[in-house]
Design an enzyme around this catalytic site. Sequence first.
Site, PDB file in Angstrom:
ATOM      1  CB  SER A   1     -10.557  40.939  59.550  1.00 20.77           C
ATOM      2  OG  SER A   1     -11.112  41.741  58.535  1.00 20.77           O
TER       3      SER A   1
ATOM      4  CE1 TYR B 224     -12.430  36.260  57.013  1.00 23.83           C
ATOM      5  CE2 TYR B 224     -13.157  38.548  56.960  1.00 23.83           C
ATOM      6  CZ  TYR B 224     -12.136  37.613  57.006  1.00 23.83           C
ATOM      7  OH  TYR B 224     -10.820  38.024  57.061  1.00 23.83           O
TER       8      TYR B 224
HETATM    9  N1  LIG Z   1      -6.114  39.542  52.688  1.00 19.40           N
HETATM   10  C1  LIG Z   1      -6.992  40.283  53.312  1.00 19.40           C
HETATM   11  O1  LIG Z   1      -7.605  41.211  52.733  1.00 19.40           O
HETATM   12  C2  LIG Z   1      -7.229  40.078  54.791  1.00 19.40           C
HETATM   13  C3  LIG Z   1      -7.795  41.120  55.534  1.00 19.40           C
HETATM   14  C4  LIG Z   1      -8.019  40.934  56.888  1.00 19.40           C
HETATM   15  C5  LIG Z   1      -7.701  39.728  57.494  1.00 19.40           C
HETATM   16  N2  LIG Z   1      -7.169  38.732  56.735  1.00 19.40           N
HETATM   17  C6  LIG Z   1      -6.869  37.452  57.425  1.00 19.40           C
HETATM   18  O2  LIG Z   1      -5.502  37.137  57.260  1.00 19.40           O
HETATM   19  C7  LIG Z   1      -5.326  35.724  57.409  1.00 19.40           C
HETATM   20  C8  LIG Z   1      -4.372  35.226  56.327  1.00 19.40           C
HETATM   21  O3  LIG Z   1      -4.986  35.422  55.064  1.00 19.40           O
HETATM   22  P1  LIG Z   1      -4.170  35.925  53.788  1.00 19.40           P
HETATM   23  O4  LIG Z   1      -4.743  37.239  53.415  1.00 19.40           O
HETATM   24  O5  LIG Z   1      -2.714  35.803  54.009  1.00 19.40           O
HETATM   25  O6  LIG Z   1      -4.703  34.870  52.709  1.00 19.40           O
HETATM   26  P2  LIG Z   1      -3.984  33.640  51.972  1.00 19.40           P
HETATM   27  O7  LIG Z   1      -2.872  34.128  51.134  1.00 19.40           O
HETATM   28  O8  LIG Z   1      -5.109  32.892  51.319  1.00 19.40           O
HETATM   29  O9  LIG Z   1      -3.356  32.775  53.162  1.00 19.40           O
HETATM   30  C9  LIG Z   1      -4.132  31.957  53.998  1.00 19.40           C
HETATM   31  C10 LIG Z   1      -3.371  30.664  54.227  1.00 19.40           C
HETATM   32  O10 LIG Z   1      -4.156  29.864  55.137  1.00 19.40           O
HETATM   33  C11 LIG Z   1      -4.292  28.575  54.560  1.00 19.40           C
HETATM   34  N3  LIG Z   1      -5.508  27.925  54.972  1.00 19.40           N
HETATM   35  C12 LIG Z   1      -6.793  28.254  54.627  1.00 19.40           C
HETATM   36  N4  LIG Z   1      -7.644  27.362  55.137  1.00 19.40           N
HETATM   37  C13 LIG Z   1      -6.899  26.446  55.809  1.00 19.40           C
HETATM   38  C14 LIG Z   1      -7.208  25.274  56.538  1.00 19.40           C
HETATM   39  N5  LIG Z   1      -8.461  24.838  56.652  1.00 19.40           N
HETATM   40  N6  LIG Z   1      -6.199  24.564  57.103  1.00 19.40           N
HETATM   41  C15 LIG Z   1      -4.916  24.980  56.972  1.00 19.40           C
HETATM   42  N7  LIG Z   1      -4.552  26.084  56.283  1.00 19.40           N
HETATM   43  C16 LIG Z   1      -5.540  26.805  55.713  1.00 19.40           C
HETATM   44  C17 LIG Z   1      -4.313  28.826  53.063  1.00 19.40           C
HETATM   45  O11 LIG Z   1      -4.047  27.632  52.353  1.00 19.40           O
HETATM   46  P3  LIG Z   1      -4.747  27.385  50.883  1.00 19.40           P
HETATM   47  O12 LIG Z   1      -4.512  28.629  50.099  1.00 19.40           O
HETATM   48  O13 LIG Z   1      -4.069  26.178  50.353  1.00 19.40           O
HETATM   49  O14 LIG Z   1      -6.209  27.166  51.189  1.00 19.40           O
HETATM   50  C18 LIG Z   1      -3.236  29.867  52.915  1.00 19.40           C
HETATM   51  O15 LIG Z   1      -1.962  29.296  52.822  1.00 19.40           O
HETATM   52  C19 LIG Z   1      -6.738  35.113  57.379  1.00 19.40           C
HETATM   53  O16 LIG Z   1      -7.110  34.763  58.687  1.00 19.40           O
HETATM   54  C20 LIG Z   1      -7.600  36.243  56.863  1.00 19.40           C
HETATM   55  O17 LIG Z   1      -8.925  36.171  57.355  1.00 19.40           O
HETATM   56  C21 LIG Z   1      -6.907  38.873  55.411  1.00 19.40           C
END
Ligand SMILES: NC(=O)c1ccc[n+]([C@@H]2O[C@H](COP(=O)([O-])OP(=O)(O)OC[C@H]3O[C@@H](n4cnc5c(N)ncnc54)[C@H](OP(=O)(O)O)[C@@H]3O)[C@@H](O)[C@H]2O)c1
Length: 270
Positions: free
Chosen positions: A143, A156
């Site tokens: 991130s 985080y």
């Molecule tokens: N969106 C942002 O602004 C942003 C910015 C920088 C980095 N990121 C990173 O991008 C990555 C993906 O996030 P996203 O933005 O795509 O969010 P998201 O839509 O919430 O997707 C995350 C996925 O990971 C799953 N997950 C969470 N905890 C888990 C666990 N303990 N075991 C198995 N699966 C799990 C979630 O399942 P559930 O929803 O069922 O919990 C969800 O399907 C993360 O690592 C996040 O830190 C996001």
Amino acid sequence: MITTEQKTGLALVTGAASGLGFELSLLLAKDGYDLVLADVDAEKLQQAKLEIAALYASDIQLIIKDLSKCNVAQQIYEALDGKAIDVLINNAGFGIYGSFNDTDWEREAAMLNLHVLTTTHLTKLVLNGMVARNRGKILNMSSLAAFQPGPLMSLYYASKAYILSFSEAIANELKGTGVSVTCLCPGQTNTCFQEVVANGASVSDNKINFNIACPKQVAKYGYEAMQKGKVVAIPGNINKFLSKLPRFLSRKTATAVIRKIQEKNRVCKT
Ligand SMILES: NC(=O)c1ccc[n+]([C@@H]2O[C@H](COP(=O)([O-])OP(=O)(O)OC[C@H]3O[C@@H](n4cnc5c(N)ncnc54)[C@H](OP(=O)(O)O)[C@@H]3O)[C@@H](O)[C@H]2O)c1
């Protein structure tokens, strides 16, 4: 349905049921990869599989696991049943907002296990085979948070800094092996992540409402960087600039700026 005559390989994606993980899985399927998709929610993951299978001819295996649990990487590796992984995407993650003194330790420990231990262990388990075959690509999801401390989301930010440092170090070690490691460092992206951090408030509730990226574009940027073997990938010019903040300001000032942004930006449901 788009059929692919030639299979490109097998890709393992964590957190594939939604957001960036789902978009990355779509891109892999489009390029002819078969998929192993891991996530915690069986129904959401099954829905993701249906959506991918409606468009592309990939074989898709699902692994339903809470990736924050101890030794889960080993269980995932065993579920692969000896199949060689060509692409590993360590994407699953979530954020926790609040002052470290007030936040819930159980949830924090789960986040640290997921971001640090599971990512590291899964990489170790899959890497062995990749090095032996002289080919493989790993994409670790970090991130913009990785580049300086983040008051009010301290663990985080620290865990994402770990992922960046770990990825850059092993990318260097792996030079000449045919295996590349890419660390994707997105800024705010419009996925469920923002709602999880804000305890149900949506991203549109955020007060700083510019520079929020679309998950499809971020995934495409990261996917292309991974295919090129780029080590650090930061999508967006504003984000590239923000990642250099600690070089223009002192680290202390950059930390204070992040605190102001977190305080002003985040609307959390209580
Ligand atoms: N969106 C942002 O602004 C942003 C910015 C920088 C980095 N990121 C990173 O991008 C990555 C993906 O996030 P996203 O933005 O795509 O969010 P998201 O839509 O919430 O997707 C995350 C996925 O990971 C799953 N997950 C969470 N905890 C888990 C666990 N303990 N075991 C198995 N699966 C799990 C979630 O399942 P559930 O929803 O069922 O919990 C969800 O399907 C993360 O690592 C996040 O830190 C996001």
